[in-house]
Enzyme design. Sequence first.
Site, short mmCIF file in Angstrom:
data_model
loop_
_atom_site.label_atom_id
_atom_site.label_comp_id
_atom_site.label_asym_id
_atom_site.label_seq_id
_atom_site.Cartn_x
_atom_site.Cartn_y
_atom_site.Cartn_z
N SER A 60 0.82 -1.21 0.00
CA SER A 60 0.00 0.00 0.00
C SER A 60 0.85 1.26 0.00
CB SER A 60 -0.91 0.02 1.23
OG SER A 60 -1.76 -1.08 1.23
N1 SAH Z 1 -0.82 -4.90 3.63
C1 SAH Z 1 -0.15 -5.34 2.45
C2 SAH Z 1 -1.10 -5.28 1.28
C3 SAH Z 1 -0.89 -6.41 0.36
S1 SAH Z 1 -2.02 -6.46 -1.00
C4 SAH Z 1 1.06 -4.50 2.16
O1 SAH Z 1 1.00 -3.28 2.37
O2 SAH Z 1 2.07 -5.04 1.71
C5 SAH Z 1 -3.33 -7.43 -0.34
C6 SAH Z 1 -3.01 -8.85 0.01
O3 SAH Z 1 -4.23 -9.48 0.40
C7 SAH Z 1 -2.44 -9.68 -1.12
O4 SAH Z 1 -1.19 -10.17 -0.74
C8 SAH Z 1 -3.46 -10.81 -1.30
O5 SAH Z 1 -2.88 -12.06 -1.61
C9 SAH Z 1 -4.12 -10.86 0.06
N2 SAH Z 1 -5.46 -11.44 0.12
C10 SAH Z 1 -6.47 -11.37 -0.79
N3 SAH Z 1 -7.55 -12.05 -0.34
C11 SAH Z 1 -7.23 -12.56 0.88
C12 SAH Z 1 -7.91 -13.36 1.85
N4 SAH Z 1 -9.17 -13.77 1.68
N5 SAH Z 1 -7.26 -13.68 3.00
C13 SAH Z 1 -5.98 -13.27 3.20
N6 SAH Z 1 -5.26 -12.53 2.32
C14 SAH Z 1 -5.89 -12.18 1.18
#
Ligand code: SAH
Length: 212
Positions: A60
């Site tokens: 993010s």
């Molecule tokens: N907070 C992270 C954001 C990563 S993007 C950062 O700043 O690096 C969002 C993430 O959510 C992705 O890695 C994706 O694989 C994960 N995601 C999507 N659906 C999900 C679910 N149902 N449970 C857990 N993770 C999930």
Amino acid sequence: MIDFAVARADLITHLHHEIHDKRVLDVMAGLQRELFIPEKSRTLSYTDQPLPIDCGQTISQPYITAYMTESLELKGTEKVLEIGTGSGYQTAVLAALASRVISVERIPSLMESARILLEKLGYKNIEIHQAREGLGWEADMPYDAIMVTAGAPGIPEDLIKQLAAGGRMVIPVGSRSTQELVKVTKDEDGIRTQKLGGCRFVALIGKDAWQD
Ligand code: SAH
């Protein structure tokens, strides 16, 4: 060669205009975001923008990380659930401001690399799990705060259930491409919602969310 320490300080100065919780900014001022960024984008670590990580996912934008964290109003005693570990950067920010962070990630390779990095950095209050079919992590519920870092089509009932009375959840809600950040507050009578502004997240995949 880019001086990451200087770039980080400049970013924090910029975030000061919009983020008012100094504890959040202090934590981000002491955390090396570049460690969470793939090598090819590393020089952009302190621009205020989301960046690609592996498997088509994103880390993010720093402003969004700070804003979502601030809106959870953490005091330091909370058990926090994060959905979407991704790079692990947001997890590390939460871990510095809460007592315990349980984070779930769907993609095994991202889960594994975040786990290795956060262990190497010495965090003792983070547990990372591979996401199961239902959203969240029921084994450790209820949570004082929940942060969802992927966009959902609505506010999932399963997550409201995992939130403690008095708890706060922040979640992007909308279409697959754009969302509104929503803060959900739960008390004995039910939930209240508050809109915090527009955002863009990758899709939350699973039951009560989007199809893969
Ligand atoms: N907070 C992270 C954001 C990563 S993007 C950062 O700043 O690096 C969002 C993430 O959510 C992705 O890695 C994706 O694989 C994960 N995601 C999507 N659906 C999900 C679910 N149902 N449970 C857990 N993770 C999930």
